[in-house]
Design an enzyme around this catalytic site. Structure first.
Site, PDB file in Angstrom:
ATOM      1  N   ASP A  40       0.813  -1.217   0.000  1.00  0.00           N
ATOM      2  CA  ASP A  40       0.000   0.000   0.000  1.00  0.00           C
ATOM      3  C   ASP A  40       0.850   1.272   0.000  1.00  0.00           C
ATOM      4  OD1 ASP A  40       1.024  -0.101   2.538  1.00  0.00           O
ATOM      5  OD2 ASP A  40      -0.897   0.216   3.573  1.00  0.00           O
ATOM      6  N   HIS A 132      16.319  28.103   0.375  1.00  0.00           N
ATOM      7  CA  HIS A 132      15.722  29.083  -0.518  1.00  0.00           C
ATOM      8  C   HIS A 132      15.602  30.445   0.155  1.00  0.00           C
ATOM      9  CE1 HIS A 132      13.444  30.510  -3.933  1.00  0.00           C
ATOM     10  NE2 HIS A 132      12.450  30.866  -3.155  1.00  0.00           N
ATOM     11  N   LYS A 194      11.684  40.167 -13.044  1.00  0.00           N
ATOM     12  CA  LYS A 194      10.675  39.401 -13.787  1.00  0.00           C
ATOM     13  C   LYS A 194       9.290  39.600 -13.178  1.00  0.00           C
ATOM     14  CE  LYS A 194      11.288  35.180 -11.061  1.00  0.00           C
ATOM     15  NZ  LYS A 194      11.845  33.827 -11.004  1.00  0.00           N
ATOM     16  N   ASP A 224      14.317  24.734 -11.475  1.00  0.00           N
ATOM     17  CA  ASP A 224      13.208  23.799 -11.642  1.00  0.00           C
ATOM     18  C   ASP A 224      13.048  23.482 -13.136  1.00  0.00           C
ATOM     19  OD1 ASP A 224      10.923  22.280 -11.438  1.00  0.00           O
ATOM     20  OD2 ASP A 224       9.890  23.648 -10.093  1.00  0.00           O
TER      21      ASP A 224
END
Length: 313
Positions: A40, A132, A194, A224
């Site tokens: 499972d 980050h 941006k 990413d």
């Protein structure tokens, strides 16, 4: 029987490739762990050797996050219940670090939740690299050793002997990180400002600063899809730069990232091995963090300063 306060290094399933190198640099064999997996999806990790009275270091990056984080938490809990003296979670890539604040209504703060889970599992300490956002350290209720990728990237960049080097931040949020890198070279920096329509989709970008004739180095903590970085690189070359390369600590590289990088104007992309490569690309060069983490483990063992591992301006 394990020696009192002996150092033992273990790895979760995801980071075995890196943990082996860390243990090798430290001078010890990687500890034995068995992880049973049920049909499972449930898992049950167990240590195959005694950890009683030991200083235990459990190495596990969280990619993809759910299973690897759960395995790490279960290993921390197992070490605590097996009477380990001290348990350090070594998380080279700290998942959910981009969720460090409420940037829109009705969302969770994932990085804080991870901190709560580590505390609940019984971790005494966290070791990681290039979060980050630095404030994530404040989400933890125990000491955090926040290592810097500069210790790996700066020597390599200096070996290139770039004559007119300028550093660039791919967005406003990375200005502090980029400025810190630029200080090692007494160099100037520029900013790519941006505007996003939505996650992973850029509406517009403009360059703040002059890059004409410069060898530009983009600096970021993770990549990413590569969309932002590749678009920033193109903008910089369009503004008259001589070359553009990028240094990024965590190569998430999802979606069309490899294709984007291969087709970009980047001379090279420097990354570390906090996350293993899923594909190959001639433009990607991987530098290892294994020796840096091994030295940090040694300093924790000897109660010495971790900041001695940081390179100085």
């Amino acid at each position: 029987m394990a020696a009192i306060n002996a150092v033992k290094i273990f790895s979760g399933s995801a980071s075995n490739y890196l943990a082996k190198d860390i243990a090798k640099y430290y001078g010890k064999d990687l500890g034995a762990v068995t992880t049973l997996k049920f049909s499972d999806g449930e898992m049950s990790p167990s240590f195959d050797e005694s950890v009683r009275g030991c200083d235990v270091f459990i190495i596990q990056s969280t990619f993809p996050t759910a299973d690897n984080l759960m395995e790490l938490l279960l290993m921390i809990d197992a070490a605590r219940r097996a009477s380990a003296h001290y348990v350090t979670a070594v998380i080279p890539y700290f998942g959910y670090s981009r969720q460090d604040r409420k940037d829109r209504p009705r969302v969770g703060i994932g990085a804080k939740l991870i901190g709560n889970l580590l505390t609940a599992a019984g971790a005494d300490r966290l070791m990681t690299i290039d979060l980050h956002a630095g404030q994530i350290q404040g989400f933890m209720d125990f000491p955090v050793d926040h290592l810097e990728g500069n210790a790996i990237f700066v020597p390599y960049l200096k070996s290139l002997n770039l004559e007119n080097i300028i550093f660039a931040s791919p967005d406003v949020g990375g200005v502090v990180r980029t400025r810190n890198m630029a200080k090692f070279f007494n160099a100037e920096m520029v900013i790519c400002d941006k505007h996003r329509k939505r996650a992973n989709e850029i509406a517009s970008m403009q360059l703040i600063g002059d890059v004409k004739g410069a060898d530009v180095v983009l600096v970021d903590d993770l990549i990413d899809t590569g969309g932002t970085l590749c678009k920033a690189a193109q903008l910089i070359m369009d503004k008259g730069a001589n070359s553009v390369r990028a240094v990024v600590t965590h190569p998430v590289l999802s979606g069309k990232a490899y294709e984007n990088i291969a087709n970009s104007v980047l001379t090279e992309l420097l990354v570390t091995d906090t996350i293993p490569q899923k594909n190959t690309c001639d433009k990607i060069k991987v530098l290892s963090v294994a020796e840096l983490f091994a030295k940090a483990i040694g300093r924790i063992r000897d109660h010495e300063s971790i900041s001695s591992l940081f390179i100085k301006y």
